[in-house]
Design a protein around this motif. Structure first.
Motif, short mmCIF file in Angstrom:
data_model
loop_
_atom_site.label_atom_id
_atom_site.label_comp_id
_atom_site.label_asym_id
_atom_site.label_seq_id
_atom_site.Cartn_x
_atom_site.Cartn_y
_atom_site.Cartn_z
N VAL A 1 -26.01 9.15 -2.82
CA VAL A 1 -26.85 8.13 -3.46
C VAL A 1 -26.85 6.89 -2.59
N ARG A 2 -28.04 6.55 -2.06
CA ARG A 2 -28.19 5.40 -1.18
C ARG A 2 -29.38 4.57 -1.66
N PRO A 3 -29.43 3.29 -1.25
CA PRO A 3 -30.59 2.47 -1.62
C PRO A 3 -31.88 3.07 -1.09
N ASP A 4 -32.99 2.69 -1.72
CA ASP A 4 -34.28 3.23 -1.30
C ASP A 4 -34.81 2.53 -0.05
N LEU A 5 -34.17 1.43 0.39
CA LEU A 5 -34.50 0.76 1.64
C LEU A 5 -33.24 0.66 2.48
N ASP A 6 -33.35 0.95 3.78
CA ASP A 6 -32.17 0.83 4.62
C ASP A 6 -32.04 -0.59 5.16
N GLY B 1 -26.21 -9.33 9.11
CA GLY B 1 -25.14 -10.19 8.64
C GLY B 1 -24.78 -9.90 7.19
N PRO B 2 -23.95 -10.73 6.59
CA PRO B 2 -23.49 -10.49 5.22
C PRO B 2 -24.62 -10.40 4.20
N LEU B 3 -25.70 -11.17 4.38
CA LEU B 3 -26.80 -11.14 3.41
C LEU B 3 -27.45 -9.77 3.33
N VAL B 4 -27.52 -9.08 4.45
CA VAL B 4 -28.08 -7.73 4.44
C VAL B 4 -27.20 -6.80 3.60
N GLY B 5 -25.90 -6.94 3.75
CA GLY B 5 -24.98 -6.14 2.95
C GLY B 5 -25.11 -6.43 1.47
N GLN B 6 -25.28 -7.70 1.10
CA GLN B 6 -25.45 -8.05 -0.31
C GLN B 6 -26.73 -7.45 -0.87
N ALA B 7 -27.81 -7.52 -0.08
CA ALA B 7 -29.07 -6.94 -0.52
C ALA B 7 -28.96 -5.43 -0.66
N TRP B 8 -28.30 -4.81 0.29
CA TRP B 8 -28.09 -3.35 0.26
C TRP B 8 -27.33 -2.94 -1.00
N ASN B 9 -26.25 -3.66 -1.31
CA ASN B 9 -25.46 -3.36 -2.50
C ASN B 9 -26.28 -3.54 -3.78
N HIS B 10 -27.13 -4.58 -3.81
CA HIS B 10 -27.97 -4.80 -4.99
C HIS B 10 -28.91 -3.62 -5.19
N LEU B 11 -29.53 -3.16 -4.12
CA LEU B 11 -30.45 -2.03 -4.23
C LEU B 11 -29.71 -0.74 -4.59
N LYS B 12 -28.49 -0.60 -4.12
CA LYS B 12 -27.74 0.61 -4.49
C LYS B 12 -27.42 0.60 -5.98
N GLU B 13 -27.04 -0.56 -6.52
CA GLU B 13 -26.77 -0.65 -7.96
C GLU B 13 -28.02 -0.27 -8.76
N LEU B 14 -29.18 -0.75 -8.31
CA LEU B 14 -30.42 -0.38 -8.99
C LEU B 14 -30.68 1.12 -8.88
N ARG B 15 -30.39 1.66 -7.71
CA ARG B 15 -30.58 3.10 -7.49
C ARG B 15 -29.70 3.91 -8.44
N MET C 1 -36.56 5.09 -6.42
CA MET C 1 -37.74 4.23 -6.55
C MET C 1 -38.63 4.45 -5.33
N SER C 2 -39.91 4.13 -5.50
CA SER C 2 -40.82 4.19 -4.37
C SER C 2 -40.55 3.00 -3.46
N PRO C 3 -40.99 3.05 -2.19
CA PRO C 3 -40.80 1.89 -1.30
C PRO C 3 -41.39 0.61 -1.87
N GLU C 4 -42.53 0.73 -2.56
CA GLU C 4 -43.16 -0.46 -3.14
C GLU C 4 -42.29 -1.04 -4.25
N GLU C 5 -41.76 -0.18 -5.12
CA GLU C 5 -40.90 -0.66 -6.20
C GLU C 5 -39.63 -1.30 -5.64
N ALA C 6 -39.04 -0.65 -4.65
CA ALA C 6 -37.81 -1.17 -4.06
C ALA C 6 -38.07 -2.51 -3.38
N THR C 7 -39.20 -2.64 -2.72
CA THR C 7 -39.54 -3.90 -2.05
C THR C 7 -39.71 -5.02 -3.08
N ALA C 8 -40.39 -4.72 -4.18
CA ALA C 8 -40.58 -5.73 -5.23
C ALA C 8 -39.23 -6.17 -5.81
#
Length: 485
Positions: free
Chosen positions: A428-433, A446-460, A466-473
Motif C-alpha cells: 500500500v503506497r500513496p497514489d503520487l510518488d 526534503g522533509p516536506l515531501v516526506g510529510q506530504a507522502w505520509n499524508h497521502l498514504k494515510e488517505l490511501r 484514488m485517481s491521479p486527479e483525486e490525489a492531486t486535489a
C-alpha cells in the motif's frame, strides 16, 4: 521409540542406519587405517543412529593430531575448513555431507570460564568421559571395512533405552566444567523427548546461576535449538523449574505470577505454553517457524507489569502488548539476536491483540476496508505468522466463545482476500510518488515531501486507491491548509 526395545535391538537399528553410509565410512576409514590411526564415529551421531534418525552431519574422533587429519583429508574432501582448529576439530564437506573430525581430548577446566585448557588425549575412553551426557558418549569404530565395534563404556545404550539424560562424570563436575551443558539438557529434553536423571536435575537447581558464565551468543544458540525441538514446552518448563530461566529468560518464569483475566488457566505462564503448542500445530508440515515460536512464547510477557485488579474483582492487563513488545526488544537484544529477528518477534507481540479491536462500531462484525488495510500494512510480510499467532492465542475452554473468535478471524481473512483481489494490499503506497509531489507543489526534496507522502498514504489506507486527479486535489488541499496554519 518403545522402551521395550532391547539394547541388542538398538545396536541392530544403529547398524542399519550406519550401513546407509557404508561407502563413505569405508573410504574415510581406509585412509586413517593406512596412515596407522584410529577413527571412531562418536557423540550425537551414534546416539542418532541408535534412535534411527542419523543425519548427514557426522562427528568423528581420532588419535591423529589436527595437522595430520588435514593432510589425510585434503586430497579427499570437497571442502575443508579450520574454524574449530584451536579445539582440535577439522571440518570437511564431502558429497553433500558435513563431517567434523576431532582429535581425542582430555581437557581440564578452570571452573571459572567455560574455556577448557585444550589437551589432546591418547585414549578413546578419556575422550568419552568428558562428554556432556552418557547418551552422547558412545562410539563406533570405523575401519577400511566400514562400521565396526560398537563401544559403550559409560552406559549410553541404557540411557537411550530409558530416554534418560545423565552425565558421564558426577554432574557437579560436568556442569562445573561447562555450565552450558545444563541448558543443553533442556534442549535435549525438547529435541529428543528425554527426561533428566534426578541427580543431574538436582545439580542443575544448585548450579543454575553458573550459567551466567556463558556468552549470550552460545545461550541463544541453545535456546533456538530448544524452541525448534519436538517438545519445546518440556524444555522450557525444565528451564523455568530448575532456575535456568531466571538466568537467561527471567520474563518467562515471571509470568507465573500473573493470573489470566478470564481465569482460564492457572497462570499466564501456562497459557503461554498452550499458545506455543497451538502455534506449532498451525505450522506448515516440516517447516518449523522460529519467529512464530518465539512470538507465541513471549506474546504475554508484558502482563505482569500491566496487571491491575479491577473494582469488580477482575484482573486487567491494559496495553500489555505495547509493554511486552518493548520487553521482547530488550531481552532479545541482550541475547544479541539479529535486528531482523528482534524486529519480527517484537512486531508480532505488538500486533497480537490488534484483531480484537477491529470490529465495526455498528456491531455487525463487518470489517471496514480501512481497518483491514492497516492490519495488513502493519503486519507486512509477517501477516501469515500473525494469522497463526492470533488463532493460537485462543485458549478459552468456552467452546461457544472459541468458535466465535475463530469465526471472526475467518471473517477477517475473507475481507483481506476480498480487498487483495481489488488492490495490492502487500504494498500500500500513496497514489503520487515523491517526484510527482515535488512537481505539483513546486518544492525541492526534503522533509516536506516526506510529510506530504505520509499524508497521502494515510488517505490511501482510509479510502483505498484514488485517481491521479483525486490525489492531486487532496495534496493541494493539504498544502493549502498547511500554509494557512
Amino acid at each position: 521409540m518403545p522402551e521395550a526395545m532391547s539394547e541388542d535391538e538398538l545396536r541392530i537399528r544403529a547398524a542399519v542406519e550406519l550401513n546407509r553410509q557404508a561407502p563413505l565410512l569405508r573410504d574415510i576409514g581406509a585412509r586413517f587405517a593406512a596412515a596407522g590411526h584410529q577413527l571412531y564415529l562418536v557423540g550425537g551421531s551414534v546416539r542418532d543412529a541408535v534412535l534411527g534418525r542419523l543425519t548427514t552431519d557426522l562427528d568423528f574422533t581420532t588419535d591423529a593430531r589436527p595437522d595430520v587429519v588435514q593432510a589425510l583429508m585434503r586430497p579427499w574432501a570437497d571442502a575443508l575448513w579450520d574454524t574449530g582448529i584451536d579445539f582440535g576439530t577439522v571440518g570437511i564437506g564431502k558429497a553433500g555431507m558435513r563431517l567434523e573430525i576431532t582429535t581425542f581430548r582430555a581437557d581440564s577446566y578452570d571452573q571459572v570460564s567455560r574455556n577448557p585448557q585444550v589437551r589432546y588425549g591418547d585414549r578413546l575412553e578419556d575422550d568419552l568421559v568428558r562428554r556432556d551426557f552418557t547418551a552422547n558418549a558412545m562410539a563406533v569404530r570405523i575401519t577400511a571395512d566400514g562400521p565396526g565395534d560398537f563401544l559403550d563404556p559409560l552406559g549410553g545404550l541404557t540411557a537411550v533405552r530409558h530416554r534418560l539424560l545423565d552425565t558421564p562424570a558426577a554432574p557437579e563436575i560436568s556442569f562445573g566444567d561447562d555450565p552450558l551443558r545444563m541448558l543443553r539438557a533442556a534442549r535435549f529434553v525438547s529435541q529428543l523427548e528425554f527426561t533428566v536423571a534426578d541427580r543431574a536435575r538436582e545439580a542443575i537447581v544448585a548450579m543454575a546461576p553458573q550459567l551466567a558464565r556463558i556468552t549470550v551468543e552460545r545461550v541463544a544458540v541453545e535456546l533456538d535449538k530448544m524452541l525448534l525441538g519436538a517438545d519445546p514446552v518440556a524444555g522450557i518448563d525444565l528451564m523455568v523449574q530448575t532456575g535456568l530461566g531466571d538466568v537467561v529468560l527471567p520474563e518467562i518464569g515471571g509470568m507465573r505470577m500473573a493470573i489470566d483475566e478470564h481465569h482460564q488457566h492457572k497462570d499466564v505462564y501456562q497459557h503461554s505454553l498452550t499458545v506455543l503448542r497451538q502455534a506449532i500445530d498451525l505450522e506448515e508440515p516440516q517447516q518449523s517457524d522460529l519467529v512464530l515460536r518465539w512470538a507465541a512464547l513471549l506474546h504475554d510477557i508484558g502482563k505482569p507489569a500491566t496487571r491491575r485488579h479491577e473494582s469488580d474483582g477482575g484482573v486487567s492487563f491494559h496495553h500489555h502488548e505495547v509493554v511486552g513488545a518493548k520487553m521482547v526488544r530488550k531481552r532479545m537484544r541482550a541475547l544479541k539476536y539479529s535486528k531482523q529477528m528482534v524486529d519480527d518477534v517484537s512486531q508480532l507481540v505488538y500486533l497480537h491483540l490488534r484483531f480484537h479491536g477491529y470490529a465495526h462500531a455498528d456491531g455487525t462484525g463487518r470489517w471496514t476496508d480501512s481497518a483491514v488495510r492497516r492490519y495488513v500494512t502493519d503486519a507486512g510480510p509477517l501477516l501469515p505468522q500473525l494469522h497463526k499467532l492470533v488463532r493460537a492465542d485462543c485458549t478459552t475452554r468456552n467452546k461457544r466463545r472459541a468458535a466465535r473468535l475463530q469465526a471472526n478471524y475467518d471473517s477477517l481473512e475473507e475481507r483481506i482476500a476480498e480487498l487483495s483481489a481489488k488492490e495490492d494490499l502487500a504494498r500500500v503506497r500513496p497514489d503520487l510518488d515523491g517526484n510527482a509531489i515535488m512537481q505539483i507543489l513546486g518544492i525541492p526534496a526534503g522533509p516536506l515531501v516526506g510529510q506530504a507522502w505520509n499524508h497521502l498514504k494515510e488517505l490511501r489506507l482510509d479510502r483505498g486507491p484514488m485517481s491521479p486527479e483525486e490525489a492531486t486535489a487532496e495534496l493541494l488541499q493539504w498544502w493549502s491548509a498547511r500554509d494557512t496554519d
